[in-house]
Design a protein around this motif. Sequence first.
Motif, PDB file in Angstrom:
ATOM      1  N   CYS A 432       7.631   1.873  -3.893  1.00 31.58           N
ATOM      2  CA  CYS A 432       6.581   1.847  -3.657  1.00 31.58           C
ATOM      3  C   CYS A 432       6.255   1.135  -5.904  1.00 31.58           C
ATOM      4  N   ARG A 434       3.427  -0.430  -7.350  1.00 28.13           N
ATOM      5  CA  ARG A 434       1.507  -1.145  -7.603  1.00 28.13           C
ATOM      6  C   ARG A 434       1.675  -1.364  -9.328  1.00 28.13           C
ATOM      7  N   PRO A 456      10.269  -5.627  -4.210  1.00 27.09           N
ATOM      8  CA  PRO A 456       8.422  -5.423  -4.220  1.00 27.09           C
ATOM      9  C   PRO A 456       7.472  -5.056  -5.286  1.00 27.09           C
ATOM     10  N   ASP A 458       3.324  -4.750  -5.893  1.00 26.77           N
ATOM     11  CA  ASP A 458       1.953  -5.367  -5.250  1.00 26.77           C
ATOM     12  C   ASP A 458       0.761  -5.075  -6.366  1.00 26.77           C
ATOM     13  N   ARG A 459       0.431  -6.618  -6.760  1.00 29.24           N
ATOM     14  CA  ARG A 459      -0.562  -6.574  -7.190  1.00 29.24           C
ATOM     15  C   ARG A 459      -2.167  -5.922  -6.559  1.00 29.24           C
ATOM     16  N   SER A 493      -5.236  -4.767  -2.239  1.00 27.69           N
ATOM     17  CA  SER A 493      -3.865  -5.727  -3.179  1.00 27.69           C
ATOM     18  C   SER A 493      -3.978  -6.831  -2.844  1.00 27.69           C
ATOM     19  N   THR A 496       2.074  -9.790  -3.598  1.00 29.59           N
ATOM     20  CA  THR A 496       2.555  -9.316  -3.402  1.00 29.59           C
ATOM     21  C   THR A 496       3.967 -10.231  -4.137  1.00 29.59           C
ATOM     22  N   ASN A 498       8.093 -11.475  -5.072  1.00 27.56           N
ATOM     23  CA  ASN A 498       8.786 -10.783  -5.192  1.00 27.56           C
ATOM     24  C   ASN A 498       9.876 -11.820  -5.724  1.00 27.56           C
TER      25      ASN A 498
END
Length: 529
Positions: A432, A434, A456, A458-459, A493, A496, A498
């Motif tokens: 992942c 982030r 991807p 993730d914020r 989160s 996301t 992309n």
Amino acid sequence: EFSTVYSTQPRRMAEERYVLSLDVGTTGLKAILCNKQADVVASATRTMSVISPEPGWSEIDPFEVIEQAKSAINEVIGHPSLDKTLIAGLGITNQRNSFLLWNRVTGKPVYNIITWQDTRAASQCEDWNTSLTFKGLQTFSSIAHLATGKQRFLQASVIGMNTTHVTPRISWVLENVQGVREAIKAGQLLYGTLDTWIVWSFTGGEVHATDYSNASSSGMYDPYIMGYNTIVTKLLSIPTSMFPEIRDTSGNFGTCQPSLFGVPIPISAVIADQQAAMFGECCFDAGEAKCTLGTGCFVDINTGDHPMASTHGMYPIIAWKIGPTIRYALEGCAPAVATVINWGVEMGLYDDVKTTADIASSVPGTGGVVFVPAFAGLSSPHNDPLARGLLIGMTATTTKAHIVRAMLESFGYRAKEMVDTIRKDAHTPLKCLRFDGGVSRNDFVMQHCANMINFPLDRASHPDMTAVGCCFAAGLAVGIWKNTDELRLLRKSSGTFNSKIAATARDRLFRRYSRGVSLSLNWDKRENT
């Protein structure tokens, strides 16, 4: 600058236990108060002045740091409904590798804090990295790796001295500040990064300590043997007698003097800023990575319970040590992100940084403009402290929007370079990625990062994961939370991102940026200074 925000009712504030976090950055600091639900109950920020006596030099007044830190904390805990005795602990997180030397008796520094962005020792780094001594050490390490297969020797065969490390800058102080070596021989001086200076000051000189995350980032510590690299310190005549004790990240760092905050608050964690962000992003397992877009761009991946060598410019560091558990990381950094955005204000490209996403989106592309954010050199994978910022490709039709877009896009290219380096080293599959930090709030930057990295993203819902992660580490030490499983449930989160472009477009854009990078390398040669 005052920005206290209370988010709970006074009745609840009298019932809960809290944990404090002090996050000291390059140009400012923040104090936050968290409850068990990881809600930020209160926060306060302060700015600090960066002193630049010469081009490329970056210093901070040591006493300004202490005064601003005390001011921010007192504002945060000053609500009349808050029972200060319910503050279970204080965690300190800080910009790494910004250091100073001070007199153990008088408490007076011999020189300002020299920050991690300072490049005064760039030419010394070049001399060292091209010296016969250093080449000999690399050759020996390469042979030793072939004979033993040990990661330690592989890393030693490729690593070079960098201005972001303490090593070359502390060598500069020893050689250029009058009386320092004599004072060290007399046992009068102490060395420390910002965390050590704050702990020493807050405890009234009772504790001279740092943690493993800060020590491992200095360039003087060997994470493979969990000790200082005596080869480096002896070659550069850096006396380890003035170094602080190294303690667990989450644990006992003494107690703040009651006169500072009205109550004796235990200091229950010290953790370097990027490792704190990893902790706040809950990157507890191998393969979990984060990218912080703040003053700089920092990509860190958890490599598990062993340090891993990088042959592509990343650095192995200790993420944290808590009891018997040690977690390691590989890290790449780009020193200039928020610095670039603030520079845009100074250059009159925009008045408000919040408008940059709209400005960049107002044009379909950069119109051929490329911006290389090398204000303080380029780190991994280039590792060139002599690289300098570049703006190229302009024509008579170039507008401010094209330039602003090129500036924001450069962050995505730098993030891609570092994530690609992680993939090339291939120690651990990327599970992942982030994102956090103030610049991650910019949707244009996030989307371009996703377009370039093609993974991807993730914020985090909270941009200040460094401060939150420090609260997590401090809270674990005093029983606010029992384990990291509880912390995972608290991380949230905000969405996301992309990739939205084709591989051919990605390759074309990155090739153009890479052409710009090639022109920026080795720009600040000594004959040009």
